[in-house]
Design a protein around this motif. Sequence first.
Motif, mmCIF file in Angstrom:
data_model
loop_
_atom_site.group_PDB
_atom_site.id
_atom_site.type_symbol
_atom_site.label_atom_id
_atom_site.label_comp_id
_atom_site.label_asym_id
_atom_site.label_seq_id
_atom_site.Cartn_x
_atom_site.Cartn_y
_atom_site.Cartn_z
ATOM 1 N N ALA A 170 0.824 -1.213 0.000
ATOM 2 C CA ALA A 170 0.000 0.000 0.000
ATOM 3 C C ALA A 170 0.855 1.258 0.000
ATOM 4 C CB ALA A 170 -0.936 -0.003 1.205
ATOM 5 N N TYR A 171 2.032 1.196 0.628
ATOM 6 C CA TYR A 171 2.883 2.385 0.714
ATOM 7 C C TYR A 171 3.439 2.800 -0.643
ATOM 8 C CZ TYR A 171 2.904 2.705 5.800
ATOM 9 O OH TYR A 171 2.536 2.899 7.107
ATOM 10 N N LYS A 172 3.361 1.924 -1.649
ATOM 11 C CA LYS A 172 3.885 2.248 -2.970
ATOM 12 C C LYS A 172 2.987 3.223 -3.728
ATOM 13 C CE LYS A 172 6.332 -2.157 -3.425
ATOM 14 N NZ LYS A 172 6.477 -3.413 -4.194
ATOM 15 N N TYR A 173 1.833 3.543 -3.143
ATOM 16 C CA TYR A 173 0.894 4.442 -3.800
ATOM 17 C C TYR A 173 0.934 5.849 -3.200
ATOM 18 C CZ TYR A 173 -1.142 0.246 -5.905
ATOM 19 O OH TYR A 173 -1.333 -0.926 -6.610
ATOM 20 N N ILE A 174 1.911 6.130 -2.339
ATOM 21 C CA ILE A 174 1.961 7.403 -1.632
ATOM 22 C C ILE A 174 3.359 7.998 -1.748
ATOM 23 C CG2 ILE A 174 1.636 8.533 0.613
ATOM 24 C CD1 ILE A 174 -0.066 6.088 1.403
ATOM 25 N N ASP A 175 3.459 9.289 -1.942
ATOM 26 C CA ASP A 175 4.766 9.962 -1.932
ATOM 27 C C ASP A 175 5.343 9.896 -0.517
ATOM 28 O OD1 ASP A 175 4.435 10.643 -4.596
ATOM 29 O OD2 ASP A 175 3.553 12.592 -4.130
ATOM 30 N N ILE A 176 6.619 9.551 -0.423
ATOM 31 C CA ILE A 176 7.243 9.353 0.891
ATOM 32 C C ILE A 176 8.531 10.157 1.000
ATOM 33 C CG2 ILE A 176 8.397 7.674 2.391
ATOM 34 C CD1 ILE A 176 6.388 5.605 1.506
ATOM 35 N N THR A 177 8.666 10.858 2.120
ATOM 36 C CA THR A 177 9.901 11.555 2.470
ATOM 37 C C THR A 177 10.370 11.008 3.812
ATOM 38 O OG1 THR A 177 9.281 13.594 1.322
ATOM 39 C CG2 THR A 177 10.934 13.778 3.065
ATOM 40 N N GLU A 178 11.637 10.631 3.897
ATOM 41 C CA GLU A 178 12.171 10.067 5.133
ATOM 42 C C GLU A 178 13.405 10.841 5.585
ATOM 43 O OE1 GLU A 178 10.772 5.439 4.330
ATOM 44 O OE2 GLU A 178 12.903 5.950 4.254
ATOM 45 N N LEU A 179 13.571 10.919 6.902
ATOM 46 C CA LEU A 179 14.779 11.477 7.495
ATOM 47 C C LEU A 179 15.501 10.341 8.219
ATOM 48 C CD1 LEU A 179 12.348 13.829 7.872
ATOM 49 C CD2 LEU A 179 14.326 15.092 8.709
ATOM 50 N N TRP A 180 16.738 10.085 7.831
ATOM 51 C CA TRP A 180 17.575 9.068 8.456
ATOM 52 C C TRP A 180 18.823 9.749 9.019
ATOM 53 C CZ3 TRP A 180 18.200 3.562 6.070
ATOM 54 C CH2 TRP A 180 16.962 3.066 5.650
ATOM 55 N N ASN A 181 19.535 8.983 9.876
ATOM 56 C CA ASN A 181 20.901 9.364 10.242
ATOM 57 C C ASN A 181 21.746 8.093 10.296
ATOM 58 O OD1 ASN A 181 20.408 8.145 12.757
ATOM 59 N ND2 ASN A 181 19.885 10.091 13.732
ATOM 60 N N ASP A 182 22.989 8.220 10.717
ATOM 61 C CA ASP A 182 23.895 7.066 10.717
ATOM 62 C C ASP A 182 23.436 5.963 11.660
ATOM 63 O OD1 ASP A 182 25.534 8.283 8.876
ATOM 64 O OD2 ASP A 182 26.902 9.102 10.377
ATOM 65 N N ASN A 183 22.563 6.288 12.619
ATOM 66 C CA ASN A 183 22.134 5.300 13.609
ATOM 67 C C ASN A 183 20.765 4.691 13.322
ATOM 68 O OD1 ASN A 183 24.441 5.544 15.316
ATOM 69 N ND2 ASN A 183 23.654 7.497 16.060
ATOM 70 N N HIS A 313 26.514 0.079 5.661
ATOM 71 C CA HIS A 313 26.952 -1.272 5.294
ATOM 72 C C HIS A 313 28.104 -1.734 6.187
ATOM 73 C CE1 HIS A 313 24.402 -2.113 1.882
ATOM 74 N NE2 HIS A 313 24.705 -0.954 1.308
ATOM 75 N N GLN A 314 28.965 -0.820 6.584
ATOM 76 C CA GLN A 314 30.063 -1.181 7.491
ATOM 77 C C GLN A 314 29.530 -1.638 8.841
ATOM 78 O OE1 GLN A 314 32.412 2.440 7.359
ATOM 79 N NE2 GLN A 314 33.785 1.616 5.778
ATOM 80 N N LYS A 315 28.489 -0.987 9.325
ATOM 81 C CA LYS A 315 27.864 -1.412 10.580
ATOM 82 C C LYS A 315 27.321 -2.836 10.452
ATOM 83 C CE LYS A 315 26.332 3.137 12.302
ATOM 84 N NZ LYS A 315 26.673 3.043 13.723
#
Length: 332
Positions: A170-183, A313-315
């Motif tokens: 269902a999420y493939k039908y909605i515009d998505i913005t995400e905030l990530w960090n190294d953790n 990927h190193q983590k």
Amino acid sequence: MQEQFIKFLKGKTQDNTSFVDEVAGVLDIGYDAAYRRINLKTSLTLEEGVKLARHYKVSLNKLFEVGNTNTLIAELPPQPKDELGLEMWLKASLDNVSTLIKLKNCEIIYSAKDIPFFHTLNDSNLSRYKMYVWLKDLNTDMAKSKITFDDWVETIPDSLLQSAYNLSAAYKYIDITELWNDNTVTGTLQQVLYYFEAGLVSKEMALSICEDINDVINHTEEQTIQQSLFGAKNKNSYHLYKCDLHMLTNTVMVKTPFQKVFFSPFTVLSYFKIEHQETCEMMHDFLQKQMSISKLLATAGERDRTLFFKTIHQKINTVKAFINLDDKRTFL
């Protein structure tokens, strides 16, 4: 009060039907009578207010929130305690998302302290492991039991898996913005290590889960570069920001052309659903400020983007190396 109530109901209207016609139908009154109520020339009766609240799925408690800047009424989801409860939780989440699919110009903004769960709800050992961890946290009997993930995964209901797959799709039908960090990936990796060291996940399965996490990160990187969701029929957008200043919280903000809603977690799978528009605007403004001081990885430059995903990927590789060690040592 009636003016604010009517304005609130207009914000809940999600199609092209005339608001006057809709109110007239709900109250079983003529067009002119509905028009007078909407334009405050006639007062709503208590019975009419209840009918409108039911039609627009607004609880009576919610009415106390209208026009009050200091009072919030939060809605809670089903509380999953076992496999059936988790399935109901996934279906309730799907209902929330399905409402958005019917609308245009909707967006989800996700402050990702952990890997957003819809990235992991696929046919993988990682998806099954997430469910195992959730139930170990929420189900007292399962928490006390010594059942291993390797044994539990053999008994997982097909209907539970299908509910997870439906939500992910269902999420493939909605515009998505995400905030990530190294953790953002750290919590999931710590869960793998915890149950591996406790003897509740086999070495082979733990390594398989780590590979699934690698796949999620690779998939996320590809979507970040393309700035679109893979498999989305409507070519919905995907934007990933790297946020270095503020702590992320797993808060989910939903924007529609009609209103804003956000979901604020307070236990493993429990969250407060907030529709109070003044508060939603405050949260939206805060997330916008976070994005303004973060890096949009699609445009930040190849070096910054590559370095970010390389660090993750190193983590993952560090955890895999630890699992493969004969002489186990402290990871963090």
